[in-house]
Design an enzyme around this catalytic site. Structure first.
Site, PDB file in Angstrom:
ATOM      1  N   GLY A 164       9.362   1.609   7.362  1.00  0.00           N
ATOM      2  CA  GLY A 164       8.973   0.330   6.798  1.00  0.00           C
ATOM      3  C   GLY A 164       7.831   0.460   5.822  1.00  0.00           C
ATOM      4  N   VAL A 180       3.891  -0.809   4.242  1.00  0.00           N
ATOM      5  CA  VAL A 180       2.547  -1.181   4.667  1.00  0.00           C
ATOM      6  C   VAL A 180       1.919  -2.033   3.568  1.00  0.00           C
ATOM      7  CG1 VAL A 180       0.283  -0.368   5.402  1.00  0.00           C
ATOM      8  CG2 VAL A 180       2.321   0.945   5.985  1.00  0.00           C
ATOM      9  N   GLY A 237       6.453   3.899   4.538  1.00  0.00           N
ATOM     10  CA  GLY A 237       6.560   4.951   5.531  1.00  0.00           C
ATOM     11  C   GLY A 237       7.992   5.189   5.956  1.00  0.00           C
ATOM     12  N   GLY A 238       8.160   5.975   7.014  1.00  0.00           N
ATOM     13  CA  GLY A 238       9.484   6.332   7.474  1.00  0.00           C
ATOM     14  C   GLY A 238      10.290   5.159   7.978  1.00  0.00           C
ATOM     15  N   ASP A 258       3.566  14.159  14.713  1.00  0.00           N
ATOM     16  CA  ASP A 258       3.755  13.959  13.268  1.00  0.00           C
ATOM     17  C   ASP A 258       2.421  13.996  12.529  1.00  0.00           C
ATOM     18  OD1 ASP A 258       5.286  13.668  11.009  1.00  0.00           O
ATOM     19  OD2 ASP A 258       5.345  11.479  11.099  1.00  0.00           O
ATOM     20  N   LYS A 265       1.745  -3.131   8.945  1.00  0.00           N
ATOM     21  CA  LYS A 265       2.879  -2.213   8.953  1.00  0.00           C
ATOM     22  C   LYS A 265       4.115  -3.017   9.339  1.00  0.00           C
ATOM     23  CE  LYS A 265       4.464   2.119  11.041  1.00  0.00           C
ATOM     24  NZ  LYS A 265       4.111   3.184  12.003  1.00  0.00           N
ATOM     25  N   LEU A 310       0.819  -1.218   0.000  1.00  0.00           N
ATOM     26  CA  LEU A 310       0.000   0.000   0.000  1.00  0.00           C
ATOM     27  C   LEU A 310       0.844   1.256   0.000  1.00  0.00           C
ATOM     28  CD1 LEU A 310      -2.690  -1.049   2.635  1.00  0.00           C
ATOM     29  CD2 LEU A 310      -2.939  -1.030   0.151  1.00  0.00           C
ATOM     30  N   GLY A 311       2.049   1.169   0.553  1.00  0.00           N
ATOM     31  CA  GLY A 311       2.899   2.353   0.620  1.00  0.00           C
ATOM     32  C   GLY A 311       4.121   2.082   1.460  1.00  0.00           C
TER      33      GLY A 311
END
Length: 851
Positions: free
Chosen positions: A544, A546, A541-542, A657, A560, A538-539
């Protein structure tokens, strides 16, 4: 100027004309401040409260009806909004009516020819009052709460003889009590109107049932249709989204004198009411002056699972069940009628499984989370017991089928059930824990490990039945233990040098101890994500990636996965596990569990199909799916989520954040705040914290945090302000605007000072029929208030939520932080800025980790 659709405009014009006719009828009337025996209120007169917020008088409900009623309405609302009616079932058919005080000290509605004798009143307060005072010392007055009171004055001392708040109609007002006076037997409850143009007594009631442990119910013709539930210490068990806030306060009293509930409002300028409709819905609304309408902020019931006993006895109605059927038997129970169950009819309910012993044979309890606990009219209650004592009490009584806490705020009080359990359902976020008694075999199915504290008899029975399986599991366990121990040594330095107020040891992670989260098996997660395939990604992140996953039971999840090579990520992973497991709110993403296997560390979340907010607002095509009403709802949802973190959760959390990519959207485009890896817990007396490790995202960081390492709740307020402005404009704060202003905040500030802020608004919003330009500009002003340079000048989130929900005037914002200026291309007139930005804040920090 507010923009209305054609249908809304017609309805508004009709309502306004009716209200103007209503006002014209009273234009030549007298305005009274009290009613006395010598000064009655005649048809055409009005009795006003001190501030003229409410009025009492005679009225009709339509221009085609001759029926005249005596009632109380909002005097400062442009739509006729009646909150109380005296002669509900006995209207007058002409304008000769009089409201007076008769010789028996009662308020009565009668025809003018019977007023002086008090004969045949169409309505009376029906009190029996005796006093040594003269009747001339009795008068009726309308209070600014909308309460009509009959007062006796004797020697300067006033005593209330009767009040309309004790006899509510279909509307619950702030500071009105619902419930029972145990001394007098007075029962205050709501009764719906027969229809929108007939205020007579309808067949739907909303009342407290004192049987057993008191509960609030909705009835139709005397039969329960919705169990709103028992009081849990901060809400009704059947209203998960009912949380204390800056607008409302709730007081529930249950003692020898009374069992009542009362809602208060903190700001008297806020007009709010709760109306019971004949359709079987109760709605809480607030008046929006700007839009000339009542705005719905809550209603119930909402789902099929709210219907009383939807799934019969000993079952749980779970609308989030990945299977198609929402009715599920409680652990240890089976369908009473399997055929009906197969046909998706759960009304027959469930029975305890046959040939099962739950009496001193290794039995235990299975915990059901986020549920509305069973009908408490059948519960036994001991408010003096702790949860531990409650468990021991239930375990020692073979007739005890389940238990839970009576007060979820303090986790005190014990409720136990000893017969059929009725009307249980599951919620998506907030709910109580219910512990259901099961036998040893059933208990083993719910254990996270193959061995648990089952008792000697339970262990022996399991070993006899499945000795070969147990031996295989033991050998597998030993093998995995040796392998994991070797892998753990590689990262021991990072894992055990971690310092945090609520940090956990890796032993805790390996065993699941103290996590309050289910542990998923790596094999199951790998299968669910098709071995973490790129197709399911799905994407990133900072710390790792997802992945989307599908469990074997059909439930969709988001995984995640922490990068194996990120030393920093271990801290964020542990931080997120500790925090989010303790947070439950409809605007926070819900965690389902975690997976820890050697170097693999993963968090399992609910899957939200609509990705993150930045996917919508920063994409030319996708942003068209978010009209102004949806964006405003998203803004309010994010604000409520942050308010919960700052004020209403068990822990006081600073997110650190907040940004568009960390706000996820569910299937209904409702916002859920995610990514708590950077969050920090504040102590109850802490105002701000200093750190040398500044983490977050440039563009969303407050100046005191980015430059000095100081963070507080006002840091999140700043980030929210930036996010709000991005939502309104569909532009990123890090973009370039005009020719010299480099940030969105700076550009909006320049336009705001020139009264041109509307120019930066996303053009698609201005052509939206549901858009309200004044509301959009109000949001821009709120955003600018949130990004002011000095933290002390920024509002708190409770104030922000209040400003979003009300039409009160707002203060003027001061200059925002980070007003950067960039030279035009090729312009070297200012050498100091030719390679970058010129900031109003020249301080720097030595260690910044932006994302």
């Amino acid at each position: 100027m507010t923009v209305f659709s054609g249908k809304e405009l017609v309805l508004m014009i009709i309502n306004t004309l009716l209200f103007l006719l209503f006002l014209l009828h009273h234009a030549s009337s007298r305005s009274l401040n009290r009613i006395t025996p010598s000064q009655p209120l005649r048809d055409g007169d009005v009795l006003l409260s001190d501030t003229a917020t409410f009025a009492l008088g005679f009225f009709t409900l339509s221009n085609t009806s001759r029926n005249r009623y005596v009632g109380i309405w909002y005097n400062k609302v442009s739509i006729q909004s009646v909150v109380w009616v005296a002669n509900r079932d006995n209207p007058l058919n002409d304008t000769s009516g009089v409201l007076s005080i008769n010789t028996h000290r009662n308020v009565v509605v009668s025809l003018s020819n019977t007023r002086t004798t008090g004969l045949n009143p169409v309505w009376s307060s029906n009190g029996s009052f005796s006093s040594s005072s003269s009747i001339t010392n009795t008068f009726a007055k309308l209070l600014d709460t909308g309460n009509l009171v009959l007062i006796e004055e004797d020697g300067g001392i006033q005593r209330i003889l009767w009040q309309s708040f004790d006899y509510p109609c279909d509307t619950m007002m702030p500071f009105m009590k619902l419930g029972i006076d145990r001394k007098t037997g007075l029962n205050r409850f709501l009764t719906s109107w027969k229809s929108s143009d007939d205020p007579g007594f309808g067949n739907v009631t909303y009342r407290i049932n004192p049987t057993g442990y008191p509960q609030l119910y909705m009835y139709r013709n005397g039969n329960p249709i919705w169990r709103v539930g028992s009081w849990t210490g901060k809400r009704w068990s059947g209203v998960p989204d009912m949380t204390p806030n800056f607008i409302f306060t709730v007081a529930f009293v249950n003692n020898a004198t009374e069992v009542t509930v009362m809602y208060g409002v903190n700001d008297p300028s806020v007009f709010t009411r709760m109306v019971l409709e004949n359709s079987g819905q109760v709605r809480r609304t607030t008046w929006q002056t700007q839009e000339h309408r009542w705005f719905e902020i809550w209603k119930g019931p909402k789902e099929d699972c709210d219907n009383f006993r939807r799934c019969g006895s000993n079952s749980n109605c779970n609308p989030y069940n990945p299977q198609t059927f929402e009715c599920v038997c409680l652990p240890g129970f089976e369908p009473k009628n399997p055929r009906e169950w197969y046909l998706r009819d759960g009304s027959a309910g469930c029975l305890r499984k046959k040939n099962v012993s739950t009496c001193r044979s290794g039995e235990g309890f299975v915990k059901l989370t986020r549920v509305k606990v069973p009908d408490t009219s059948k519960a036994r209650v001991d408010l003096s017991l702790s949860m531990k004592a409650c468990r021991e009490k239930c375990l020692g009584d073979c007739s005890c089928a389940s238990y839970t806490t009576a007060n979820e705020s303090s986790f005190t009080g014990c409720m136990t059930w000893h017969a059929d359990m009725e009307d249980i359902r599951t919620y998506s976020s907030v709910g109580q824990d219910l512990y259901v008694r099961v036998d040893a075999v059933e208990l083993a199915k719910y254990r996270k490990k193959p061995f648990g504290s089952l008792g000697m008899k339970g262990m022996i029975s399991l070993l006899v039945v499945s000795i070969l399986l147990v031996l295989f599991l033991v050998m597998s366990f030993i093998y995995c233990l040796i392998k994991n121990k070797k892998q753990a040594r590689k990262h021991s330095k990072n894992l055990f040098n971690y310092s945090f107020e609520n940090s956990l040891s890796m032993d805790d992670f390996s065993s699941g101890k103290n996590l309050d989260l289910p542990l998923f098996d790596l094999i199951d997660i790998a299968a669910a994500t098709e071995n973490f395939s790129d197709a399911n990604k799905l994407g990133h992140g900072g710390f790792g990636s997802v992945y989307k996953g599908l469990l074997s039971n059909g439930m969709e999840i988001a995984v995640k996965r922490l990068s194996k090579y990120s030393g920093q990520g271990i801290e964020e992973f542990k931080n997120e596990v500790v925090l989010i497991a303790k947070l439950q709110h409809r605007n926070l993403v819900r965690i389902l569990g975690c997976c820890i296997h050697g170097e693999e560390k993963m968090l399992i979340y609910e899957y939200l199909p609509n990705k993150s907010l930045d996917f919508f607002i920063f994409d030319r095509e996708s942003k068209l799916q978010l009209n102004w009403r949806k964006r405003f709802d998203i803004i309010c949802g994010i604000a409520r989520g942050i308010l919960y973190l700052h004020q209403d959760s068990r822990l006081r959390i600073i997110h650190r954040d907040l940004k568009a990519s960390n706000v996820l959207l569910d299937s209904e485009l409702k916002p859920k705040i995610a990514d708590f890896g950077m969050a920090r817990i504040f102590g109850g007396d802490q105002i701000e914290i200093n750190t040398k490790r500044v983490v977050g995202t440039y563009g969303y960081m407050s100046p005191e945090y980015a430059m000095e390492g100081l963070f507080s709740v006002k840091s999140d307020v700043y980030s929210f302000g930036v996010l709000l402005l991005e939502i309104v404009t569909s532009k990123k704060n890090s973009g370039h605007y005009e020719e010299i202003t480099s940030t969105l905040v700076g550009h909006i500030w320049d336009l705001w000072r020139e009264d041109r802020a509307v120019e930066i608004v996303d053009p698609s919003l201005l052509v939206d029929d549901d858009a309200c330009p004044n509301e959009i500009l109000k949001c821009i002003q709120i955003g600018l208030l949130c990004v002011q340079d000095y933290a002390a000048d920024r509002p708190t989130m409770s104030t922000v939520v209040s400003m979003l929900g009300n039409d009160s005037s707002l203060p003027s914002p001061k200059q925002p932080a980070f007003i950067f200026k960039r030279n035009k291309p090729g312009d070297k007139s200012n050498p100091s800025t030719s390679e970058g930005f010129n900031s109003v804040n020249g301080m720097s920090t030595t260690m910044v980790e932006a994302r």
